[in-house]
Design a protein around this motif. Structure first.
Motif, short mmCIF file in Angstrom:
data_model
loop_
_atom_site.label_atom_id
_atom_site.label_comp_id
_atom_site.label_asym_id
_atom_site.label_seq_id
_atom_site.Cartn_x
_atom_site.Cartn_y
_atom_site.Cartn_z
N ALA A 11 57.65 48.26 24.91
CA ALA A 11 56.87 49.28 25.60
C ALA A 11 55.75 49.81 24.70
O ALA A 11 54.65 50.10 25.18
N GLN A 12 56.02 49.92 23.39
CA GLN A 12 54.98 50.38 22.46
C GLN A 12 53.80 49.42 22.48
O GLN A 12 52.65 49.84 22.53
N GLU A 14 53.06 47.27 24.92
CA GLU A 14 52.47 47.27 26.26
C GLU A 14 51.63 48.51 26.51
O GLU A 14 50.65 48.44 27.25
N SER A 15 51.98 49.63 25.89
CA SER A 15 51.22 50.86 26.10
C SER A 15 49.78 50.71 25.60
O SER A 15 48.88 51.41 26.06
N LEU A 30 53.79 60.58 25.95
CA LEU A 30 54.15 59.37 25.21
C LEU A 30 54.29 59.67 23.72
O LEU A 30 55.22 59.20 23.07
N TYR A 79 60.48 56.85 27.30
CA TYR A 79 59.24 56.23 26.87
C TYR A 79 59.02 54.91 27.64
O TYR A 79 57.94 54.67 28.17
N LYS A 82 58.16 55.63 31.18
CA LYS A 82 56.80 56.17 31.30
C LYS A 82 55.76 55.06 31.18
O LYS A 82 54.78 55.03 31.94
N VAL A 83 55.96 54.14 30.24
CA VAL A 83 55.02 53.03 30.09
C VAL A 83 55.00 52.18 31.36
O VAL A 83 53.94 51.77 31.82
N LYS A 87 51.77 51.49 33.59
CA LYS A 87 51.32 50.12 33.88
C LYS A 87 51.01 49.98 35.37
O LYS A 87 50.01 49.38 35.75
#
Length: 103
Positions: A11-12, A14-15, A30, A79, A82-83, A87
């Motif tokens: 996710a980090q 992808e964010s 975030l 997190y 949220k990501v 997206k």
């Protein structure tokens, strides 16, 4: 030390590949979730100076989660969720080269 889940790590990454920039409130959420999720010690955080508005907002976003007693594991799950939400809202490009972070 907090165990970082593979989903949190993904996710980090992808964010940084959203096709549009989220709102400041979403970015602050975030940020706070990241800080708690990685197990950083809030008690050692330096309080931002009077004119550091960006720093104050980031500090407050982190403090709010600490005050809620959010665990690192719960913060990582939130997190990731949220990501995923961002997206869907802003678009995602797996091939996007992340922009350099401005200080």
């Amino acid at each position: 030390m907090v165990d970082i889940t593979p989903a949190f790590s993904k996710a980090q990454e992808e964010s940084k590949k959203l096709t549009s920039k989220p709102t400041n409130d979403e970015l602050l959420e975030l940020y706070g979730l990241f800080k708690v999720g990685t197990g950083e010690d809030f008690s050692k955080a330096e309080k931002p100076g009077m004119f550091d508005l960006k720093g104050k907002y980031k500090y407050q976003a982190w403090k709010d989660l600490v005050d809620e007693s959010v665990t690192p594991e719960a913060a990582q799950e939130r997190y990731v969720a949220k990501v995923e939400e961002l997206k869907n809202k802003y678009g995602f490009d797996a091939n996007k080269v992340p922009e350099a972070v401005k200080s």
